[in-house]
Design a protein around this motif. Structure first.
Motif, PDB file in Angstrom:
ATOM      1  N   UNK A  49       0.854  -1.134   0.141  1.00 36.47           N
ATOM      2  CA  UNK A  49      -0.066  -0.154   0.091  1.00 36.47           C
ATOM      3  C   UNK A  49       0.956   1.383  -0.137  1.00 36.47           C
ATOM      4  N   UNK A  50       0.122   2.408  -0.077  1.00 32.48           N
ATOM      5  CA  UNK A  50       0.826   3.574  -0.133  1.00 32.48           C
ATOM      6  C   UNK A  50       1.583   4.044   1.144  1.00 32.48           C
ATOM      7  N   UNK A  51       0.697   3.785   2.331  1.00 34.45           N
ATOM      8  CA  UNK A  51       1.108   3.992   3.595  1.00 34.45           C
ATOM      9  C   UNK A  51       0.634   3.112   4.798  1.00 34.45           C
ATOM     10  N   UNK A  52       1.537   2.733   5.637  1.00 32.83           N
ATOM     11  CA  UNK A  52       1.047   1.696   6.774  1.00 32.83           C
ATOM     12  C   UNK A  52       1.384   2.520   7.884  1.00 32.83           C
ATOM     13  N   UNK A  53       0.634   1.939   9.112  1.00 31.10           N
ATOM     14  CA  UNK A  53       0.631   2.532  10.412  1.00 31.10           C
ATOM     15  C   UNK A  53       1.057   1.749  11.566  1.00 31.10           C
ATOM     16  N   UNK A  54       1.924   0.729  11.151  1.00 30.41           N
ATOM     17  CA  UNK A  54       2.080  -0.517  12.195  1.00 30.41           C
ATOM     18  C   UNK A  54       2.854  -0.014  13.313  1.00 30.41           C
ATOM     19  N   UNK A  55       3.989   0.912  12.966  1.00 28.25           N
ATOM     20  CA  UNK A  55       4.874   1.729  14.098  1.00 28.25           C
ATOM     21  C   UNK A  55       4.866   2.846  13.579  1.00 28.25           C
ATOM     22  N   UNK A  56       4.011   3.700  13.683  1.00 26.80           N
ATOM     23  CA  UNK A  56       4.089   4.980  12.938  1.00 26.80           C
ATOM     24  C   UNK A  56       3.829   5.016  11.649  1.00 26.80           C
ATOM     25  N   UNK A  57       3.562   6.117  10.953  1.00 31.94           N
ATOM     26  CA  UNK A  57       3.320   6.297   9.600  1.00 31.94           C
ATOM     27  C   UNK A  57       4.690   5.897   8.595  1.00 31.94           C
ATOM     28  N   UNK A  58       4.626   4.929   7.881  1.00 26.28           N
ATOM     29  CA  UNK A  58       5.328   4.432   7.068  1.00 26.28           C
ATOM     30  C   UNK A  58       4.986   4.220   5.566  1.00 26.28           C
ATOM     31  N   UNK A  59       5.897   4.782   4.726  1.00 22.66           N
ATOM     32  CA  UNK A  59       5.631   4.619   3.325  1.00 22.66           C
ATOM     33  C   UNK A  59       5.917   3.122   2.986  1.00 22.66           C
ATOM     34  N   UNK A  60       4.933   2.804   1.967  1.00 18.85           N
ATOM     35  CA  UNK A  60       4.852   1.533   1.377  1.00 18.85           C
ATOM     36  C   UNK A  60       5.488   1.726  -0.143  1.00 18.85           C
ATOM     37  N   UNK A  61       5.139   0.576  -0.956  1.00 25.25           N
ATOM     38  CA  UNK A  61       5.672   0.464  -2.113  1.00 25.25           C
ATOM     39  C   UNK A  61       4.749   1.214  -3.275  1.00 25.25           C
ATOM     40  N   UNK A  62       3.636   1.505  -2.718  1.00 25.62           N
ATOM     41  CA  UNK A  62       2.440   2.236  -3.331  1.00 25.62           C
ATOM     42  C   UNK A  62       1.885   1.479  -4.738  1.00 25.62           C
ATOM     43  N   UNK A  63       1.997   0.142  -4.503  1.00 24.47           N
ATOM     44  CA  UNK A  63       1.370  -0.649  -5.686  1.00 24.47           C
ATOM     45  C   UNK A  63      -0.027  -0.874  -5.572  1.00 24.47           C
ATOM     46  N   UNK A  64      -0.557  -0.349  -4.244  1.00 23.07           N
ATOM     47  CA  UNK A  64      -2.041  -0.191  -3.959  1.00 23.07           C
ATOM     48  C   UNK A  64      -2.386   1.070  -3.372  1.00 23.07           C
ATOM     49  N   UNK A  65      -3.008   1.671  -3.994  1.00 21.45           N
ATOM     50  CA  UNK A  65      -3.300   3.179  -3.534  1.00 21.45           C
ATOM     51  C   UNK A  65      -4.357   3.280  -2.309  1.00 21.45           C
ATOM     52  N   UNK A  66      -3.444   2.936  -1.127  1.00 21.93           N
ATOM     53  CA  UNK A  66      -4.378   2.885   0.109  1.00 21.93           C
ATOM     54  C   UNK A  66      -3.666   3.144   1.205  1.00 21.93           C
ATOM     55  N   UNK A  67      -4.259   3.277   2.628  1.00 25.80           N
ATOM     56  CA  UNK A  67      -3.602   3.367   3.755  1.00 25.80           C
ATOM     57  C   UNK A  67      -4.123   2.256   4.645  1.00 25.80           C
ATOM     58  N   UNK A  68      -3.175   1.639   5.394  1.00 23.52           N
ATOM     59  CA  UNK A  68      -3.385   0.462   5.930  1.00 23.52           C
ATOM     60  C   UNK A  68      -3.356   1.032   7.419  1.00 23.52           C
ATOM     61  N   UNK A  69      -4.497   1.087   8.016  1.00 21.71           N
ATOM     62  CA  UNK A  69      -4.332   1.546   9.756  1.00 21.71           C
ATOM     63  C   UNK A  69      -4.888   0.398  10.516  1.00 21.71           C
ATOM     64  N   UNK A  70      -4.444   0.912  11.760  1.00 20.65           N
ATOM     65  CA  UNK A  70      -4.721  -0.235  12.981  1.00 20.65           C
ATOM     66  C   UNK A  70      -6.209  -0.369  13.157  1.00 20.65           C
ATOM     67  N   UNK A  71      -6.780  -1.153  13.751  1.00 20.67           N
ATOM     68  CA  UNK A  71      -8.099  -1.199  14.537  1.00 20.67           C
ATOM     69  C   UNK A  71      -7.902  -0.733  15.877  1.00 20.67           C
TER      70      UNK A  71
END
Length: 64
Positions: free
Chosen positions: A16-38
């Motif tokens: 994805x574009x951005x993940x939030x596992x341990x703070x805001x982290x850039x991804x490879x942007x292969x999927x235009x999305x943000x992955x957020x924790x529950x």
């Protein structure tokens, strides 16, 4: 050529574009999305490793 991909948990964050596992982290942007924790005060469903039952044949799941 289009190829299927399978991203689960950290894999989905990397794709994805951005993940939030341990703070805001850039991804490879292969999927235009943000992955957020529950974030809830209630009990969260189990999100660990489990066995799966394949109900439809899929090349991504061959030999699992």
């Amino acid at each position: 050529t289009q190829k299927p991909i399978l991203g689960i948990c950290l894999g989905m964050q990397i794709l994805s574009t951005i993940g939030y596992e341990y703070g805001k982290t850039k991804g490879l942007n292969l999927i235009n999305a943000e992955v957020k924790p529950i974030l809830v005060d209630e009990k969260v469903p189990h999100v660990g490793f489990n066995h799966i039952k394949v109900v439809n044949k899929n090349i991504l799941l061959d030999e699992l």
